[in-house]
Design an enzyme around this catalytic site. Structure first.
Site, PDB file in Angstrom:
ATOM      1  N   ASN A 738       0.842  -1.051   0.158  1.00 58.53           N
ATOM      2  CA  ASN A 738      -0.070   0.213   0.003  1.00 58.53           C
ATOM      3  C   ASN A 738       0.924   1.087  -0.074  1.00 58.53           C
ATOM      4  O   ASN A 738       0.522   2.499  -0.849  1.00 58.53           O
ATOM      5  CB  ASN A 738      -1.005  -0.180   0.618  1.00 58.53           C
ATOM      6  CG  ASN A 738      -2.099  -1.172   1.245  1.00 58.53           C
ATOM      7  OD1 ASN A 738      -2.431  -1.158   0.466  1.00 58.53           O
ATOM      8  ND2 ASN A 738      -1.990  -1.614   2.680  1.00 58.53           N
ATOM      9  N   TYR A 739       1.619   0.759   0.276  1.00 58.37           N
ATOM     10  CA  TYR A 739       3.126   2.469   0.712  1.00 58.37           C
ATOM     11  C   TYR A 739       4.031   2.650   0.238  1.00 58.37           C
ATOM     12  O   TYR A 739       5.067   3.749   0.029  1.00 58.37           O
ATOM     13  CB  TYR A 739       3.453   2.292   2.199  1.00 58.37           C
ATOM     14  CG  TYR A 739       1.628   2.842   2.915  1.00 58.37           C
ATOM     15  CD1 TYR A 739       0.956   4.057   2.737  1.00 58.37           C
ATOM     16  CD2 TYR A 739       1.218   1.645   3.602  1.00 58.37           C
ATOM     17  CE1 TYR A 739      -0.357   4.534   3.105  1.00 58.37           C
ATOM     18  CE2 TYR A 739      -0.143   2.212   4.571  1.00 58.37           C
ATOM     19  CZ  TYR A 739      -0.660   3.411   4.350  1.00 58.37           C
ATOM     20  OH  TYR A 739      -2.329   3.598   5.018  1.00 58.37           O
ATOM     21  N   LEU A 740       4.494   1.322  -0.481  1.00 59.16           N
ATOM     22  CA  LEU A 740       5.650   1.605  -1.320  1.00 59.16           C
ATOM     23  C   LEU A 740       5.937   1.500  -3.190  1.00 59.16           C
ATOM     24  O   LEU A 740       4.792   1.092  -3.293  1.00 59.16           O
ATOM     25  CB  LEU A 740       6.553   0.502  -0.519  1.00 59.16           C
ATOM     26  CG  LEU A 740       7.498   0.335   0.931  1.00 59.16           C
ATOM     27  CD1 LEU A 740       8.277  -1.212   1.299  1.00 59.16           C
ATOM     28  CD2 LEU A 740       7.849   1.999   0.817  1.00 59.16           C
TER      29      LEU A 740
END
Length: 781
Positions: A738-740
């Site tokens: 989700n964030y990388l």
């Protein structure tokens, strides 16, 4: 109207479906059996025990076995898959006058085969969780090869020899060489007519398109089906699709009443229940082995909602939950669970086939003419709400969702038919949203959606835009930081609070937080909803072994009731402002009483188009991974050491984002097994060193090679032990999904010559197909 609440556990990927691609092979090779393993990365709550999960949901959980072996045939080179058929064409077409010449060629090739020594394939025996590409290679292979060689002169039927060669991995290179020599010979001998060459091409085309006994399509066909949307022109702003067609959701099966011999007891006496009351009673009975039933709030909520399902007579009689006996009902479901576990192969296969048919019917949507997977087409069955932590609504009844509750979204003229005797709540044609179906659940009142699979174009575009916005922030974050640092001394209190909140969101990667009714939901907060009780200030405090000034200590429940505890040295002005915000306030008062998330995001959009508080979290996670990989990776590292470096970089991101988990139940046993393996390997190394001392000549060279191999294996085991122990309380998957920015990982893999499947499993590779195609080794976030 889109809502992330559709995902039950932090955007976990859709579970892949396993196929029956090896059935034909099993019939041909009756002496062998292949075990397919679930390569699924979906996270489930520890509470989702199989015995407590509805039968329909457990069928769904068996689905992931369907695509686990899909890549096994795909790993074989295309030319090799048609080896036998080409040989037959060449053999039949060759004239008798050239038999001696071909025989000579064959003898030469056999001499080459004796000289060629294939590399050890021990790496293929690794566990599936290390790499979903690694396959189990059966032992009895030489015999099969012999069988194939002796049957060269007879005409092969369908895929008989092809299947045998497909399964035999160690002989790949030899057979590939054979194809090269024989095809070349045939072309030179029959080049004038071109007849043989034409027949070979025709045969190749047939073999790459036909299937036998449910055999999976070849990799070349799969690649043709991939929609490379990232190479197309983008649609106008806000337009998600031009045409959308799907079958609608699959509803939970109707309730099946208990057998006559299974009774509910109240105050020691058997009592018959009406069907609605009996169904709700079964939800509670299934959970008797769980800790939930020991919690007063769970029991209170359940009993309150259960009474709503009772008849007036039942309400009058059943007034005390402690007098209710659900043991017979519980035993009934335990017996059903054991019966399911004891099912024969044929029975399990029948269920699997039925489930596969449902996936074919409901599991795909047609988006702009392209077939796309749907994330989860099943509507959750009724049951009792559990929640995370000590959620105040745990135990409440999740009612059954019916067609009359569901809103359908599709293009005009493509409306799916509702179940017989029912109608949809509403049909919309909104191409500015990405959901297919939506409804409101009754416990929290939140909207639930059926969405496309994470590997779909719509989800992929959303991810791409998210990471591109975060990259854009990289170029402007310096100016934004200057702005909020200047606002720390603003005269207006609202501006100061906004500046401090931005400081925390930027430096600590805190979630912004949303407003909620604290009486109706778990007490979870984000930055903007922090209360005075969540903060403690220290003029001086020891942090990480060093004495620091102006330390702010945080202690609160974040998303999913995960506790956030952190002690952070901050700028002096930030410290003074927080102290000012806390003056004359009670512990339950808001720290930022003049700030909320919508006003914060509105301000951020004036600084950069598309900027929200969440973008800071994505930016900080991705830039941290990029920096950590640059610092931790060295070119002379082994693959295993590079993977350890990657996981350590990923771990720093997970710590930053507070992605914690409880220590897995299997961790201790797993570490003991590794300890035993290391101990045995040490003994082996010691023994090999002794053998090396006594070895002479060629034996010494062999002993040296054995010792080097054993020492490398020992090194890998130690790295594996270190990696597993370091990650026992950290969830790496959430940030990776989700964030990388996935292009960082793809570029790192290509630059460091690490296989991408060591970083991303099959589900993740499907989700990030766009990144794998776009990023080269020079990509930098």
């Amino acid at each position: 109207m889109e809502n992330s609440s559709f995902n039950n556990s932090d955007d976990n990927s859709y579970l892949d479906q396993t196929s029956q691609s090896m059935n034909g092979i099993k019939e041909e090779l009756s002496s062998q059996s292949f075990a397919s393993q679930n390569g699924n990365g979906t996270t489930h709550d520890d509470d989702d025990d199989e015995d407590e999960t509805p039968w329909g949901a457990r069928i769904e959980k068996s689905e992931p076995k369907e695509e686990a072996m899909e890549e096994e045939d795909d790993d074989i080179p295309w030319g090799e898959r048609v080896t036998t058929e080409i040989k037959e064409e060449v053999s039949e077409a060759s004239t008798s006058t050239k038999k001696d010449k071909k025989k000579k060629k064959k003898e030469v090739f056999e001499e080459e085969e004796e000289e060629y020594v294939p590399e050890p394939r021990s790496s293929k025996k690794k566990k599936k969780d290390e790499s979903d590409e690694d396959e189990y290679v059966p032992e009895k292979k030489k015999k099969e090869v012999s069988k194939v060689k002796h049957s060269k002169k007879r005409k092969t039927s369908d895929f008989e020899s092809e299947d045998e060669e497909d399964d035999y991995k160690p002989e790949k290179k030899k057979k590939k060489t054979t194809v090269k020599h024989e095809v070349k010979t045939e072309k030179s001998s029959r080049s004038k007519s071109g007849k043989v060459e034409k027949e070979v091409k025709k045969q190749v085309k047939t073999e790459t398109t036909e299937t036998s006994h449910g055999k999976k399509k070849k990799k070349t066909e799969e690649e043709e089906e991939v929609w490379k949307w990232w190479e197309e022109e983008k649609k106008g702003d806000g337009i998600k699709w031009n045409s959308l067609e799907h079958k609608g959701p699959l509803f939970a099966p109707p309730y099946e009443p208990l057998p006559k011999n299974v009774h509910f007891k109240y105050d020691g006496k058997e009592m018959s229940l009406s069907e609605p009351a009996e169904e709700v009673a079964t939800f509670y009975a299934r959970m008797l082995d769980h800790d939930y039933v020991t919690k007063p709030i769970f029991n209170k909520n359940f009993f309150h909602d259960w009474r709503k399902a009772m008849t007036p007579e039942e309400k009058e009689k059943i007034v005390d939950l402690s007098k209710c006996n659900f043991r017979q009902i519980h035993a009934h479901f335990m017996a059903l669970s054991e019966k399911r576990k004891a099912m024969t192969k044929e029975e399990k296969q029948k269920i699997k086939d039925e489930n596969a048919d449902l996936v074919k019917e409901y599991g795909f949507a047609i988006v702009d003419g392209h077939k796309q997977k749907i994330g989860n087409f099943r509507i959750e069955p009724p049951g009792l709400f559990r929640g995370r932590g000590d959620h105040p609504k745990m135990g409440k009844l999740k009612r059954r969702i019916r067609p009359e509750d569901v809103i359908i979204n599709c293009s005009k003229g493509n409306e799916p038919a509702p179940p017989e005797g029912h109608k949809w709540k509403e049909v919309r044609h909104d191409n500015t949203v990405t959901w297919l179906c939506g409804w409101s659940e009754n416990v929290l009142g939140s909207n639930k959606y059926i969405m496309l699979n994470p590997s779909s174009k719509i989800k992929g575009e959303k991810d791409y835009e998210k990471f591109e916005t975060a990259r854009k922030l990289k170029t402007q974050v310096g100016q934004i930081r200057q702005n909020y640092n200047a606002d720390l001394k603003a005269r207006e209190m609202r501006v100061r609070q906004r500046a401090v909140a931005l400081y925390f969101i930027d430096k600590l990667a805190l979630r912004a937080g949303n407003e909620k009714d604290t009486d109706e939901a778990a007490d979870t907060v984000g930055c903007c909803s922090l209360r005075v009780e969540h903060i403690k200030l220290h003029d001086q405090k020891q942090v990480d072994g060093e004495m620091k000034q102006y330390v702010v200590a945080f202690d609160f429940l974040g998303k999913d009731s995960i506790r956030y505890q952190n002690e952070v040295p901050v700028d002096k002005q930030v410290f003074k402002n927080v102290k000012l915000f806390m003056e004359n306030k009670e512990p339950k008062d808001d720290l930022f009483d003049r700030l909320d998330t919508p006003s914060l995001n509105a301000h951020l959009k004036t600084l950069m188009p598309g900027l929200t508080a969440k973008v800071f979290r994505t930016y900080n996670a991705s830039i941290t991974l990029q920096q950590q990989l640059d610092n931790l990776t060295e070119d002379d590292m082994s693959i295993q050491e590079k993977l350890l470096a990657y996981n350590r970089a990923n771990r720093q991101v997970a710590i930053l984002c507070n992605h914690q988990r409880s220590v897995p139940k299997s961790h201790e046993k797993s570490m003991e097994n590794l300890k035993g393996k290391i101990k045995d390997k040490k003994k082996e190394v010691k023994q090999l060193k002794e053998e090396l001392k006594n070895a002479r000549g060629k034996d010494k060279e062999k002993a040296q090679a054995k010792l080097a191999r054993a020492e490398e294996q020992l090194k890998k085991l130690r790295i594996q032990r270190t990696d597993r122990d370091e990650n026992k309380t950290i969830a790496l998957g959430t940030s990776k999904l989700n964030y990388l920015d996935p292009r960082i990982s793809v570029a790192w893999c290509r630059k460091q010559e690490v296989p991408i499947d060591k970083i991303f499993n099959k589900t993740q590779r499907d989700k990030f197909r766009w990144a794998i195609d776009m990023a080269d080794e020079d990509y930098v976030f």
